[in-house]
Motif scaffolding. Sequence first.
Motif, PDB file in Angstrom:
ATOM      1  N   ASN A  86      32.097  48.557  67.110  1.00 18.24           N
ATOM      2  CA  ASN A  86      32.239  49.630  68.103  1.00 18.24           C
ATOM      3  C   ASN A  86      31.302  50.794  67.808  1.00 18.24           C
ATOM      4  OD1 ASN A  86      34.180  48.355  69.687  1.00 18.24           O
ATOM      5  ND2 ASN A  86      35.864  49.071  68.394  1.00 18.24           N
ATOM      6  N   THR A  87      31.059  51.050  66.533  1.00 16.47           N
ATOM      7  CA  THR A  87      30.104  52.104  66.168  1.00 16.47           C
ATOM      8  C   THR A  87      28.708  51.755  66.659  1.00 16.47           C
ATOM      9  OG1 THR A  87      31.389  52.633  64.176  1.00 16.47           O
ATOM     10  CG2 THR A  87      29.122  53.414  64.260  1.00 16.47           C
ATOM     11  N   LEU A  88      28.310  50.516  66.444  1.00 13.70           N
ATOM     12  CA  LEU A  88      26.979  50.080  66.894  1.00 13.70           C
ATOM     13  C   LEU A  88      26.879  50.092  68.413  1.00 13.70           C
ATOM     14  CD1 LEU A  88      26.437  47.176  64.352  1.00 13.70           C
ATOM     15  CD2 LEU A  88      25.160  49.321  64.448  1.00 13.70           C
ATOM     16  N   LYS A  89      27.934  49.706  69.099  1.00 14.89           N
ATOM     17  CA  LYS A  89      27.926  49.741  70.566  1.00 14.89           C
ATOM     18  C   LYS A  89      27.777  51.180  71.071  1.00 14.89           C
ATOM     19  CE  LYS A  89      30.692  45.541  71.096  1.00 14.89           C
ATOM     20  NZ  LYS A  89      32.032  44.988  71.468  1.00 14.89           N
ATOM     21  N   ALA A  90      28.430  52.107  70.384  1.00 18.50           N
ATOM     22  CA  ALA A  90      28.298  53.522  70.748  1.00 18.50           C
ATOM     23  C   ALA A  90      26.881  54.018  70.483  1.00 18.50           C
ATOM     24  CB  ALA A  90      29.312  54.361  69.972  1.00 18.50           C
ATOM     25  N   PHE A 126      18.875  52.642  57.446  1.00 13.30           N
ATOM     26  CA  PHE A 126      20.142  52.008  57.840  1.00 13.30           C
ATOM     27  C   PHE A 126      19.878  50.637  58.461  1.00 13.30           C
ATOM     28  CE2 PHE A 126      23.202  51.027  61.136  1.00 13.30           C
ATOM     29  CZ  PHE A 126      24.433  51.280  60.547  1.00 13.30           C
ATOM     30  N   ILE A 127      18.897  50.582  59.377  1.00 11.12           N
ATOM     31  CA  ILE A 127      18.552  49.316  60.028  1.00 11.12           C
ATOM     32  C   ILE A 127      18.128  48.285  59.005  1.00 11.12           C
ATOM     33  CG2 ILE A 127      16.826  48.203  61.518  1.00 11.12           C
ATOM     34  CD1 ILE A 127      16.876  50.774  63.235  1.00 11.12           C
ATOM     35  N   MET A 128      17.220  48.657  58.133  1.00 12.82           N
ATOM     36  CA  MET A 128      16.672  47.705  57.176  1.00 12.82           C
ATOM     37  C   MET A 128      17.723  47.240  56.159  1.00 12.82           C
ATOM     38  SD  MET A 128      13.789  47.292  58.389  1.00 12.82           S
ATOM     39  CE  MET A 128      13.436  46.058  57.158  1.00 12.82           C
ATOM     40  N   THR A 129      18.582  48.144  55.732  1.00 10.14           N
ATOM     41  CA  THR A 129      19.610  47.781  54.756  1.00 10.14           C
ATOM     42  C   THR A 129      20.597  46.778  55.330  1.00 10.14           C
ATOM     43  OG1 THR A 129      19.450  49.928  53.663  1.00 10.14           O
ATOM     44  CG2 THR A 129      21.476  48.664  53.297  1.00 10.14           C
ATOM     45  N   ASN A 130      21.016  47.019  56.559  1.00 13.38           N
ATOM     46  CA  ASN A 130      22.066  46.194  57.153  1.00 13.38           C
ATOM     47  C   ASN A 130      21.554  44.917  57.802  1.00 13.38           C
ATOM     48  OD1 ASN A 130      24.775  47.792  57.000  1.00 13.38           O
ATOM     49  ND2 ASN A 130      23.219  49.309  57.519  1.00 13.38           N
ATOM     50  N   ILE A 131      20.302  44.929  58.235  1.00 15.92           N
ATOM     51  CA  ILE A 131      19.765  43.751  58.898  1.00 15.92           C
ATOM     52  C   ILE A 131      19.472  42.633  57.898  1.00 15.92           C
ATOM     53  CG2 ILE A 131      17.261  44.083  58.815  1.00 15.92           C
ATOM     54  CD1 ILE A 131      17.204  43.595  61.805  1.00 15.92           C
ATOM     55  N   LYS A 132      19.241  43.001  56.643  1.00 19.49           N
ATOM     56  CA  LYS A 132      18.910  41.986  55.632  1.00 19.49           C
ATOM     57  C   LYS A 132      20.133  41.584  54.801  1.00 19.49           C
ATOM     58  CE  LYS A 132      15.865  44.666  53.690  1.00 19.49           C
ATOM     59  NZ  LYS A 132      14.854  45.275  52.811  1.00 19.49           N
ATOM     60  N   ASP A 133      21.292  42.123  55.143  1.00 15.86           N
ATOM     61  CA  ASP A 133      22.518  41.806  54.407  1.00 15.86           C
ATOM     62  C   ASP A 133      23.037  40.434  54.814  1.00 15.86           C
ATOM     63  OD1 ASP A 133      24.905  41.692  53.115  1.00 15.86           O
ATOM     64  OD2 ASP A 133      25.760  43.508  53.991  1.00 15.86           O
ATOM     65  N   ASP A 134      22.801  39.435  53.976  1.00 18.08           N
ATOM     66  CA  ASP A 134      23.204  38.061  54.287  1.00 18.08           C
ATOM     67  C   ASP A 134      24.715  37.897  54.371  1.00 18.08           C
ATOM     68  OD1 ASP A 134      20.585  37.240  54.400  1.00 18.08           O
ATOM     69  OD2 ASP A 134      20.496  36.669  52.285  1.00 18.08           O
ATOM     70  N   ASN A 135      25.457  38.818  53.791  1.00 17.75           N
ATOM     71  CA  ASN A 135      26.920  38.737  53.837  1.00 17.75           C
ATOM     72  C   ASN A 135      27.479  39.333  55.134  1.00 17.75           C
ATOM     73  OD1 ASN A 135      27.104  37.594  51.218  1.00 17.75           O
ATOM     74  ND2 ASN A 135      26.818  39.644  50.325  1.00 17.75           N
ATOM     75  N   GLN A 136      26.598  39.940  55.914  1.00 14.52           N
ATOM     76  CA  GLN A 136      27.027  40.597  57.139  1.00 14.52           C
ATOM     77  C   GLN A 136      27.273  39.573  58.243  1.00 14.52           C
ATOM     78  OE1 GLN A 136      28.669  43.201  58.354  1.00 14.52           O
ATOM     79  NE2 GLN A 136      27.093  44.604  57.567  1.00 14.52           N
ATOM     80  N   ASP A 137      28.306  39.832  59.044  1.00 14.05           N
ATOM     81  CA  ASP A 137      28.637  38.965  60.173  1.00 14.05           C
ATOM     82  C   ASP A 137      27.473  38.907  61.154  1.00 14.05           C
ATOM     83  OD1 ASP A 137      31.156  37.749  61.764  1.00 14.05           O
ATOM     84  OD2 ASP A 137      29.881  38.890  63.135  1.00 14.05           O
ATOM     85  N   PHE A 138      27.233  37.716  61.751  1.00 12.99           N
ATOM     86  CA  PHE A 138      26.110  37.571  62.683  1.00 12.99           C
ATOM     87  C   PHE A 138      26.260  38.460  63.912  1.00 12.99           C
ATOM     88  CE2 PHE A 138      24.665  33.417  60.778  1.00 12.99           C
ATOM     89  CZ  PHE A 138      23.359  33.830  60.569  1.00 12.99           C
ATOM     90  N   GLU A 139      27.480  38.691  64.362  1.00 14.50           N
ATOM     91  CA  GLU A 139      27.677  39.544  65.530  1.00 14.50           C
ATOM     92  C   GLU A 139      27.257  40.980  65.214  1.00 14.50           C
ATOM     93  OE1 GLU A 139      28.723  41.138  69.257  1.00 14.50           O
ATOM     94  OE2 GLU A 139      28.079  39.175  68.537  1.00 14.50           O
ATOM     95  N   ILE A 140      27.567  41.441  64.009  1.00 14.75           N
ATOM     96  CA  ILE A 140      27.152  42.783  63.605  1.00 14.75           C
ATOM     97  C   ILE A 140      25.633  42.864  63.531  1.00 14.75           C
ATOM     98  CG2 ILE A 140      27.208  44.480  61.739  1.00 14.75           C
ATOM     99  CD1 ILE A 140      29.838  44.235  63.264  1.00 14.75           C
TER     100      ILE A 140
END
Length: 466
Positions: free
Chosen positions: A124-128, A147-161
Amino acid sequence: MVLQITQDTFNNAVKENIELLGLTEEEAVEETVKQFEAQGVDLSKIIKESMSKEEFNEIIECAKTLEQLQKSKNAAEQINNNLNTLKLECEKGLQHKVAAGKTGVYNVLLNIYENYPEKNVKANTLKALIALMTKQPDLLDSRGVEFIMTNIKDDNQDFEIRRLILKWTKECCVMHEMNRQHIYDAHILDNLKEFLKEHIPMEVIREALSVCRALVLDDDVRVEFGRAHEHARVIASETLCLLMSLLNKFRGEEQLNNDILLTLTSLMVRTEFCKKVEDAGGLDIIKSVMTTFAQNEKIIRQCFKLIKSLAGNDECKIHIIQKGYAVVILQSLSSTTLSPTTVTAGLSCVAALTLRSPENSKVLFDNGIPEVILALMKQHGDQKQVQKTGSWAIRNMVSRSKYQCKTFLELGAEDIIRGSLKRFKDIEYDLKAALRDLGCDVKLKEEWTGKGGVLTTGFNKLEIDD
């Protein structure tokens, strides 16, 4: 360069008009808008209503609430409700986004994302953020890029996120050259390549492709020179084989096919890339896509544009026709339901394939393309671009194959083109040049006599065979 002002400058001007001219607030706003527009100032991102108006109150209150809750650990439900409200308010229009941006909610949203591990809060934060910054990318700063680079390369992150992060990244790049450069320089391409794999969910692949296309845009009027070509060159060098593999693997998936075709077309900035696509089996794959989606105008239109780009390489141009594209192009253009934009793309494709290529012209001629060209020009007689690209196609067909002139004339080419001459004075050169190459009696205006001055001829040298 477009002139721009800050919200404070606009507000101060309104205040001066109220005090000096004795106007009401509404009259002062109207007068201020007229004054700035007369000076050529872009007011698209300026709130022209009073911030005290009720329609902006909910945004302000929502931002305040989120700021108070950003460090709370047990307020997920309340935060989600306010995030949804903020998203809906921002989606009402650009002025609402600007009003939200002025509250400082951008950094609050990043804080919430980092403080709350729950997937629904992050989503919901990203949608906002997407709603806040679509058409308002100026809010992105160095923290946002990190923020983009840290989270986009996080392999543990859900694909939807990660899909939502890619979507937000794309919005940050549209209409903002410096954001594109900062994101590109952070080596996002290394991560994008990892999303262009067969095992990645299709929706994530599509968002990664949209970021690739956004990085090669040249749409920021505030910047005189961008780096679109440089970005396209590197992205093409590193992703073309991946894109062709995806197109081959998912050739039955309509939306993904269209996105891949769009991306390929945007990357064809150098002639060697055209050959690289061919070497990867691209000509056979694209032809198969056109056959599979023969009734899908959107995909056919994009295929026309890609073929035109590939025809920029002389070897590819010859091989395209040798691969049997003449029949496919003819069939694709023969539909009576085609829109003017698709017809324009198709005729431009024919013009590119026959440019300085009598061999290609002969094959298309033998397959009956003159009848199709003239039928389309007649059907879309009120569409300037159709008449223009149609005249290009005729010129390139007959320029080095004069035996074709008789057929075009017997099919009524002269009457169709002369009819267009009466309607469209600004493409007179293109139309008259087609008549000239057909051997018709036509008086051409001498554009340049060698005595100084500006050459004003409007045709594109790359499109027309002289």
